[in-house]
Design a protein around this motif. Structure first.
Motif, short mmCIF file in Angstrom:
data_model
loop_
_atom_site.label_atom_id
_atom_site.label_comp_id
_atom_site.label_asym_id
_atom_site.label_seq_id
_atom_site.Cartn_x
_atom_site.Cartn_y
_atom_site.Cartn_z
N TYR A 119 0.85 -1.19 0.00
CA TYR A 119 0.00 0.00 0.00
C TYR A 119 0.88 1.23 0.00
CZ TYR A 119 -3.93 -3.00 1.26
OH TYR A 119 -4.90 -3.97 1.27
N VAL A 120 0.47 2.23 -0.76
CA VAL A 120 1.15 3.51 -0.73
C VAL A 120 0.65 4.28 0.49
CG1 VAL A 120 1.56 5.69 -1.93
CG2 VAL A 120 1.37 3.56 -3.24
N ILE A 121 1.57 4.63 1.38
CA ILE A 121 1.21 5.34 2.60
C ILE A 121 2.31 6.31 2.96
CG2 ILE A 121 2.16 3.49 4.06
CD1 ILE A 121 0.00 4.20 6.14
N ASP A 122 1.89 7.51 3.40
CA ASP A 122 2.82 8.52 3.88
C ASP A 122 2.50 8.74 5.36
OD1 ASP A 122 4.35 10.70 4.52
OD2 ASP A 122 3.60 11.99 2.92
N THR A 123 3.34 8.23 6.22
CA THR A 123 3.04 8.29 7.66
C THR A 123 3.18 9.69 8.23
OG1 THR A 123 5.29 7.69 8.35
CG2 THR A 123 3.73 5.89 7.96
N THR A 124 3.72 10.64 7.44
CA THR A 124 3.77 12.03 7.88
C THR A 124 2.46 12.76 7.58
OG1 THR A 124 4.69 12.97 5.83
CG2 THR A 124 6.25 12.05 7.43
N ASP A 125 1.54 12.09 6.88
CA ASP A 125 0.27 12.69 6.47
C ASP A 125 -0.88 11.99 7.20
OD1 ASP A 125 -2.06 13.52 5.25
OD2 ASP A 125 -1.38 13.14 3.21
N PRO A 126 -1.54 12.65 8.14
CA PRO A 126 -2.61 11.99 8.91
C PRO A 126 -3.72 11.41 8.03
CG PRO A 126 -2.04 14.10 9.90
CD PRO A 126 -1.32 14.03 8.59
N GLU A 127 -4.08 12.10 6.94
CA GLU A 127 -5.14 11.59 6.08
C GLU A 127 -4.71 10.32 5.37
OE1 GLU A 127 -6.78 14.45 3.42
OE2 GLU A 127 -7.21 15.91 4.99
N SER A 128 -3.46 10.26 4.94
CA SER A 128 -2.95 9.05 4.30
C SER A 128 -2.98 7.87 5.25
CB SER A 128 -1.50 9.28 3.81
OG SER A 128 -0.95 8.09 3.29
N VAL A 129 -2.57 8.09 6.49
CA VAL A 129 -2.59 7.02 7.49
C VAL A 129 -4.01 6.53 7.72
CG1 VAL A 129 -2.18 6.47 9.92
CG2 VAL A 129 -0.48 7.78 8.63
#
Length: 260
Positions: A55-65
């Motif tokens: 999965y593409v996820i950016d843990t610095t972005d709350p919405e992505s998480v």
């Protein structure tokens, strides 16, 4: 935690310890899901290892998480292990504010807020599983500081105390909190670390970690032998000597001191 039969999500598993641990856990008979920011890198990994989910996820972005957490739980309802692995390490000079502030903020966002967001997004689901594990990732540098990386040291010390506190709060539930404490490992976390004379070979580190998980299923801290020099300096009474030793390789604390 059991060494096999789990469904494991490892955000930050596109390289280094995260990817090596993902592959090793898959080889042990676990269903493994990896996450990362770079779509092309995830595609390369899953092409080479089609039994991994990604999965593409950016843990610095709350919405992505939040978005990815909903997707993972919906598509992998048996998920019972979360390993927030994403992390960065930067050399900083705190005598010049312009040279460290942005780096410090990025480090705290990635290394501390990222795991907090991930745990917050998954803990409700994990509490529904009959046996679940949150494996946090701190560092030997949570206990003994490397002069060159103040924000990294502090973020990992915070992860240690977060792990201790969550373990108390989740006591009596189905969720265990286990803290992985790496020493310097031969990865690209810092420039030159892969070739550092004191960095533990990655395959040896992961093999020892899995051995400890398998033989010490009730352990709350996963400590390979190489990290104990850093972890227990204060308890042994030689903390000052340990600090001096890991900062002695270079006047800026950058050369062979490596990273943990």
């Amino acid at each position: 935690m059991d060494i096999t039969g789990n469904t494991v999500f490892i955000p930050g598993a596109t390289s280094g310890i995260g990817l090596a641990l993902a592959l090793a856990l898959r080889a042990k008979g676990n269903e493994v899901i990896i996450g990362g920011r770079r779509t092309e890198l995830l595609a390369e990994i899953t092409a080479e290892h089609p039994d991994l989910h990604a999965y593409v996820i950016d843990t610095t972005d709350p919405e992505s998480v939040a978005t990815v957490a909903r997707q993972v739980v919906a598509e992998h309802p048996d998920l019972n292990v979360l390993i927030p692995m994403a992390g960065i390490m930067r050399v900083e000079d705190w005598t010049h504010p312009a040279g460290f502030l942005a780096s410090a903020e990025q480090t705290v966002t990635t290394n501390l807020l990222g795991p907090i967001r991930l745990i917050g997004a998954f803990v409700e689901h994990l509490l529904t599983r009959p046996a679940a594990t949150i494996m946090t990732v701190s560092s030997g540098l949570a206990f003994t500081p490397l002069r060159a990386t103040p924000s990294y040291n502090a973020s990992k010390a915070a992860i240690h105390m977060l792990s201790e506190s969550l373990r108390l709060q989740l006591a009596g539930t189905s969720v265990r909190v286990v803290e992985l404490e790496p020493p310097a490992v031969a990865t690209d976390l810092l420039p030159g670390q892969r070739d550092s004379a004191i960095a533990m070979p990655l395959d040896e580190f992961v093999a020892e970690v899995l051995h400890l998980v398998e033989t010490q299923p009730d352990a709350t801290e996963i400590q390979v032998e190489n990290v104990k020099f850093l972890r227990y300096g204060e308890a042994r009474g030689d903390y000052d000597q340990v600090v001096a030793a890991i900062n002695a390789h270079d006047p800026h604390g950058k050369a062979d001191a490596g990273a943990a």
